[in-house]
Design a protein around this motif. Structure first.
Motif, PDB file in Angstrom:
ATOM      1  N   ASP A 308       0.821  -1.217   0.000  1.00  0.00           N
ATOM      2  CA  ASP A 308       0.000   0.000   0.000  1.00  0.00           C
ATOM      3  C   ASP A 308       0.855   1.267   0.000  1.00  0.00           C
ATOM      4  O   ASP A 308       0.514   2.247  -0.679  1.00  0.00           O
ATOM      5  CB  ASP A 308      -0.937   0.001   1.206  1.00  0.00           C
ATOM      6  N   PHE A 309       1.956   1.277   0.772  1.00  0.00           N
ATOM      7  CA  PHE A 309       2.734   2.525   0.873  1.00  0.00           C
ATOM      8  C   PHE A 309       3.354   2.932  -0.460  1.00  0.00           C
ATOM      9  O   PHE A 309       3.700   4.098  -0.657  1.00  0.00           O
ATOM     10  CB  PHE A 309       3.816   2.404   1.963  1.00  0.00           C
ATOM     11  N   ALA A 310       3.517   1.966  -1.385  1.00  0.00           N
ATOM     12  CA  ALA A 310       4.159   2.263  -2.665  1.00  0.00           C
ATOM     13  C   ALA A 310       3.168   2.676  -3.745  1.00  0.00           C
ATOM     14  O   ALA A 310       3.572   3.087  -4.832  1.00  0.00           O
ATOM     15  CB  ALA A 310       4.946   1.048  -3.154  1.00  0.00           C
ATOM     16  N   ILE A 311       1.866   2.572  -3.447  1.00  0.00           N
ATOM     17  CA  ILE A 311       0.850   2.945  -4.437  1.00  0.00           C
ATOM     18  C   ILE A 311       0.413   4.379  -4.143  1.00  0.00           C
ATOM     19  O   ILE A 311      -0.179   4.661  -3.092  1.00  0.00           O
ATOM     20  CB  ILE A 311      -0.350   1.983  -4.362  1.00  0.00           C
ATOM     21  N   LEU A 312       0.713   5.272  -5.061  1.00  0.00           N
ATOM     22  CA  LEU A 312       0.394   6.674  -4.865  1.00  0.00           C
ATOM     23  C   LEU A 312      -1.113   6.868  -4.885  1.00  0.00           C
ATOM     24  O   LEU A 312      -1.832   6.239  -5.676  1.00  0.00           O
ATOM     25  CB  LEU A 312       1.049   7.529  -5.947  1.00  0.00           C
ATOM     26  N   ASP A 313      -1.579   7.749  -4.025  1.00  0.00           N
ATOM     27  CA  ASP A 313      -3.002   8.038  -3.952  1.00  0.00           C
ATOM     28  C   ASP A 313      -3.484   8.564  -5.297  1.00  0.00           C
ATOM     29  O   ASP A 313      -2.960   9.545  -5.828  1.00  0.00           O
ATOM     30  CB  ASP A 313      -3.263   9.088  -2.858  1.00  0.00           C
ATOM     31  N   GLN A 314      -4.510   7.915  -5.865  1.00  0.00           N
ATOM     32  CA  GLN A 314      -4.943   8.270  -7.215  1.00  0.00           C
ATOM     33  C   GLN A 314      -5.565   9.664  -7.257  1.00  0.00           C
ATOM     34  O   GLN A 314      -5.396  10.399  -8.236  1.00  0.00           O
ATOM     35  CB  GLN A 314      -5.940   7.223  -7.730  1.00  0.00           C
ATOM     36  N   ASP A 315      -6.306  10.049  -6.210  1.00  0.00           N
ATOM     37  CA  ASP A 315      -6.876  11.396  -6.186  1.00  0.00           C
ATOM     38  C   ASP A 315      -5.773  12.432  -6.138  1.00  0.00           C
ATOM     39  O   ASP A 315      -5.824  13.458  -6.809  1.00  0.00           O
ATOM     40  CB  ASP A 315      -7.800  11.562  -4.976  1.00  0.00           C
ATOM     41  N   GLU A 316      -4.732  12.133  -5.350  1.00  0.00           N
ATOM     42  CA  GLU A 316      -3.607  13.042  -5.249  1.00  0.00           C
ATOM     43  C   GLU A 316      -2.865  13.123  -6.587  1.00  0.00           C
ATOM     44  O   GLU A 316      -2.481  14.201  -7.036  1.00  0.00           O
ATOM     45  CB  GLU A 316      -2.639  12.556  -4.168  1.00  0.00           C
ATOM     46  N   ALA A 317      -2.711  11.964  -7.239  1.00  0.00           N
ATOM     47  CA  ALA A 317      -2.031  11.943  -8.534  1.00  0.00           C
ATOM     48  C   ALA A 317      -2.814  12.749  -9.557  1.00  0.00           C
ATOM     49  O   ALA A 317      -2.250  13.498 -10.344  1.00  0.00           O
ATOM     50  CB  ALA A 317      -1.855  10.502  -9.011  1.00  0.00           C
ATOM     51  N   ALA A 318      -4.145  12.593  -9.544  1.00  0.00           N
ATOM     52  CA  ALA A 318      -4.973  13.360 -10.473  1.00  0.00           C
ATOM     53  C   ALA A 318      -4.862  14.850 -10.202  1.00  0.00           C
ATOM     54  O   ALA A 318      -4.826  15.675 -11.115  1.00  0.00           O
ATOM     55  CB  ALA A 318      -6.429  12.901 -10.372  1.00  0.00           C
ATOM     56  N   SER A 319      -4.797  15.207  -8.891  1.00  0.00           N
ATOM     57  CA  SER A 319      -4.627  16.608  -8.525  1.00  0.00           C
ATOM     58  C   SER A 319      -3.299  17.147  -9.025  1.00  0.00           C
ATOM     59  O   SER A 319      -3.203  18.274  -9.506  1.00  0.00           O
ATOM     60  CB  SER A 319      -4.730  16.760  -7.006  1.00  0.00           C
ATOM     61  N   ASP A 320      -2.259  16.340  -8.903  1.00  0.00           N
ATOM     62  CA  ASP A 320      -0.951  16.747  -9.424  1.00  0.00           C
ATOM     63  C   ASP A 320      -1.034  17.052 -10.909  1.00  0.00           C
ATOM     64  O   ASP A 320      -0.517  18.048 -11.387  1.00  0.00           O
ATOM     65  CB  ASP A 320       0.083  15.628  -9.223  1.00  0.00           C
ATOM     66  N   MET A 321      -1.710  16.183 -11.640  1.00  0.00           N
ATOM     67  CA  MET A 321      -1.778  16.350 -13.082  1.00  0.00           C
ATOM     68  C   MET A 321      -2.563  17.606 -13.434  1.00  0.00           C
ATOM     69  O   MET A 321      -2.220  18.317 -14.373  1.00  0.00           O
ATOM     70  CB  MET A 321      -2.450  15.125 -13.708  1.00  0.00           C
ATOM     71  N   GLU A 322      -3.626  17.888 -12.675  1.00  0.00           N
ATOM     72  CA  GLU A 322      -4.432  19.059 -12.972  1.00  0.00           C
ATOM     73  C   GLU A 322      -3.712  20.332 -12.565  1.00  0.00           C
ATOM     74  O   GLU A 322      -3.683  21.314 -13.286  1.00  0.00           O
ATOM     75  CB  GLU A 322      -5.780  18.947 -12.231  1.00  0.00           C
ATOM     76  N   GLY A 323      -3.081  20.285 -11.368  1.00  0.00           N
ATOM     77  CA  GLY A 323      -2.427  21.490 -10.870  1.00  0.00           C
ATOM     78  C   GLY A 323      -1.193  21.852 -11.656  1.00  0.00           C
ATOM     79  O   GLY A 323      -0.941  23.009 -11.948  1.00  0.00           O
ATOM     80  N   LEU A 324      -0.397  20.849 -11.986  1.00  0.00           N
ATOM     81  CA  LEU A 324       0.852  21.112 -12.708  1.00  0.00           C
ATOM     82  C   LEU A 324       0.690  20.976 -14.209  1.00  0.00           C
ATOM     83  O   LEU A 324       1.564  21.373 -14.961  1.00  0.00           O
ATOM     84  CB  LEU A 324       1.942  20.130 -12.241  1.00  0.00           C
ATOM     85  N   ARG A 325      -0.435  20.422 -14.648  1.00  0.00           N
ATOM     86  CA  ARG A 325      -0.630  20.138 -16.064  1.00  0.00           C
ATOM     87  C   ARG A 325       0.640  19.510 -16.620  1.00  0.00           C
ATOM     88  O   ARG A 325       1.201  19.937 -17.616  1.00  0.00           O
ATOM     89  CB  ARG A 325      -1.010  21.413 -16.824  1.00  0.00           C
TER      90      ARG A 325
END
Length: 730
Positions: A308-325
């Protein structure tokens, strides 16, 4: 559309965005250089206005309703033979203070690295902030010339991802739950892959690589502290003082072998990452990875049970993609998908009513992958040009969209100007047909599309005369910023006007261009020199089965070319430029292949036809790709390379040529063919029993290397009947 060059990026779908600049040291010092590819974006934002050469225009930068002054300069960049734009604010301390405060993470990282460099008392490259810690400035047009609105994207601390290379001590390190690296090497110097230990923090994720696979993943429980060498490493000759990190190992089942992911991760261009440009693993200990790279790795290994610790939070990952494009790099297809794609290409060609021998499409693909220059040779009317056209067409490259170009070679071509172009009496450069393709292929919006150039009837003129510059520049390929670059093809003396310099300056052979020449094998054409043969695979089209008919029932077959048109140029682009890039991951195959070539070279030395490192490397690359993609057996692949890289070099009328052909025939037949090659006897007697086995109506022997054995038989026959033989005349 996305375009990206060095530290600048733009998504044309974002309204009013001029460009995004990654924060680097120049941002805190005096301003930024604007790449030439982004000049049109600033010109549009300034409503067509620009500074005069050598002058500047005042610029207003707006951030949160505050205005800051800067200057947009146009300078003559003599070293690059072109004009350059620079945005400067070195006199505006208020703006610089704002940037230092806003981008405190980047500023702290850069200044610390610069301090380390000075301490090492050595010249080192400019400090580059790792991609997973990068910060950005967005420039937006406001509708008023020379007025830009700024938006800042700052770093938010998240667990970093690391890669550690571990050898014989991995078992002991796992049992102790540690990483350890010395402070200094035997010469008393710091090494960056040991210095990274001090950046590891609690919660970080570490991938553990050992014996050609990632075998564990761990989560850091305690950041690095200085500690003496642990007992598990007592037998190493490292110095006693070092840094120790405590981390909890979890075994990955199954382990992830290097070839499952190296090509995809390589395309991410990780700064100070674990993989070099050829896809092998760099020597060293602890390397930077990234969160994005971990996501790519996990997407390729669905069969692996990740903790579990190695799987990045998908909501957080999506936020990264939206925020940083964030720009998702263009990735090559997986190795396992290559056979399917090639089958689809072959199905498409058959539905068009054309048939080629077994494994020819795979052979053509591997040849292009090993080197982006291939020669198709054979009698007229066998479909050489058609193969190039249909292969390109299956990948969406057509004459209509400019990605397939047929250039008929003229007999009077005598120098490179016939292909590249020339300067007319008015001083303007008139581009040749191949230059026009290169200009299109290197445009940012086209750089992921494959371009095919077919030089039809290439040997109607002497190839060494009109193609010499291309051959020389092809040898200058090197990796730069994750792309294959070459030296410029067109001399600066040919470019007098600013327009020509902007259009053709620095133009090399783009990495997404693939060159194929067709040649007719008869007495009316010019022979090839070894300079040409060394740089190309020669595919032969001489064995034709006329009793093949269109596959009219194949229209509904899976594998429509629409599935293939989305493939980018990385499907064909070389992954290796030097053998050292591929050696560590493919050592056994390289050694086996080289040992066979050494034996062949011993025979070829008698007639001065032996090969050098260039041919050795190209054959090894072909064999490595074949092994990676599981297209043919190793023996089948070597047979094609013997036929295409070795036999074209052999010609002559002496007895020594006959001896070489007979020796090569003995090796190509092998021990299971049922044919005995009595060399001393055949040197003095008629060798027709060997080559008559391949005559019409005869059943050829079951040779170890059937393609090469067939060709050798025809070359022997030509030698006995005409007193002279050549690959090109048989």
């Amino acid at each position: 559309m996305i375009k990206q060059l060095r530290s600048w990026w733009k998504d044309t779908e974002i309204p009013n965005l001029i460009g995004r600049k990654k924060v680097d040291f120049s941002i805190f010092r005096d301003g930024t250089h604007i790449p030439v590819e982004f000049h049109p974006d600033f010109l549009e934002a300034n409503q067509g206005q620009q500074p005069n050469l050598g002058e500047g225009i005042k610029v207003k930068l707006i951030y949160e309703d505050r205005n800051y002054e800067a200057t947009l300069f146009k300078i003559d960049q003599v070293s690059a033979s072109r004009e350059a734009l620079q945005l400067r604010y070195n006199g505006n301390q208020t703006l610089k203070d704002l940037l230092i405060e806003t981008f405190k993470h980047s500023y702290s990282y850069i200044m610390q690295e610069r301090t380390n460099q000075l301490a090492d008392d050595a010249k080192k490259p400019q400090v580059v902030v790792p991609e997973d810690q990068a910060e950005y400035i967005d420039f937006y047009a406001t509708g008023i010339p020379f007025e830009y609105r700024l938006e800042f994207i700052t770093y938010k601390a998240k667990p970093n991802v690391w890669w550690v290379n571990q050898g014989a001590t991995i078992k002991e390190e796992k049992e102790e739950g540690i990483l350890w690296a010395p402070l200094l090497n035997a010469q008393g110097r710091k090494l960056y892959h040991w210095e990274t230990m001090k950046e590891v923090k609690q919660g970080d994720i570490i991938l553990h690589y050992s014996n050609k696979a990632i075998r564990y993943v761990s989560q850091v429980t305690d950041a690095a502290v200085e500690a003496p060498k642990p007992g598990s490493m007592a037998k190493t000759n490292w110095q006693e003082e070092g840094r120790l990190v405590r981390t909890e190992y979890v075994e990955l089942i199954p382990p992830i072998v290097l070839q499952q992911f190296n090509q995809q991760i390589m395309q991410l261009n990780l700064t100070q990452g674990p993989l070099h440009s050829g896809g092998g693993v760099n020597q060293g200990y602890l390397f930077r990875f990234s969160r994005q790279a971990l996501q790519v790795l996990q997407s390729l290994t669905a069969e692996v049970s990740w903790p579990d610790f190695a799987i990045l939070d998908q909501d957080e990952a999506a936020s990264d993609m939206e925020g940083l494009r964030e720009v998702i790099p263009i990735l090559p297809p997986s190795d396992s998908s290559i056979p399917t794609f090639l089958h689809q290409i072959q199905s498409y060609i058959r539905r068009k009513g054309f048939f080629f021998p077994e494994h020819l499409i795979e052979n053509f693909y591997l040849s292009l992958k090993a080197k982006p220059f291939v020669i198709l040779a054979g009698i007229s009317g066998t479909g050489k040009t058609r193969l190039v056209k249909l292969f390109a067409e299956a990948l969406g490259a057509t004459r209509d969209n400019g990605q397939f170009t047929l250039i008929p070679v003229r007999p009077d071509w005598s120098d490179p100007a016939d292909l590249l172009g020339y300067k007319d009496l008015s001083g303007r450069f008139q581009a040749g047909p191949i230059t026009k393709v290169f200009v299109e292929a290197r445009k940012p919006e086209n750089q992921q599309r494959p371009y095919f150039i077919c030089l039809d009837e290439m040997n109607l003129a002497r190839v060494e005369h009109y193609f010499s510059d291309m051959l020389s520049v092809l040898e200058t390929q090197e990796w730069q910023e994750g792309r294959i670059q070459t030296q410029a093809l067109i001399s600066s003396t040919m470019l007098d006007t600013p327009e020509d310099q902007a259009e053709y300056g620095g133009l090399g052979i783009p990495e997404n261009v693939f060159l194929i020449g067709t040649v007719n094998m008869d007495e009316t054409t010019h022979p090839f020199s070894k300079k040409v043969l060394d740089r190309a695979n020669t595919l032969e089209f001489n064995y034709i089965n006329l009793q093949q008919y269109p596959d009219v029932n194949g229209e509904g077959e899976a594998g429509d070319p629409a599935d293939l048109t989305q493939l980018n140029h990385l499907f064909l682009r070389s992954d290796y430029l030097q053998l050292v890039n591929a050696y560590d991951a493919n050592k056994e195959l390289v050694v086996r292949t080289t040992e066979r070539l050494v034996k062949i070279n011993t025979l070829l030395e008698d007639i001065h036809a032996h090969v050098g490192f260039r041919v050795r490397d190209a054959i090894c690359f072909y064999m490595i790709y074949n092994d990676r993609y599981k297209l043919m057996s190793e023996e089948e692949a070597f047979d094609w390379q013997l036929l295409q890289k070795i036999l074209p070099r052999i010609q002559g009328s002496h007895s020594s040529v006959r001896r070489v052909l007979l020796n090569l025939m003995k090796g190509a037949l092998g021990t299971g063919s049922g044919v005995t090659v009595d060399l001393p006897k055949l040197m003095d007697e008629d060798a027709s029993p060997l080559y008559m086995k391949w005559a019409a109506g005869q059943t050829p022997p079951a040779a170890k290397d059937p393609q090469s054995a067939r060709k050798l038989a025809f070359m022997l026959r030509r030698l006995e009947e005409d007193g002279f033989t050549s690959f090109w005349l048989s």
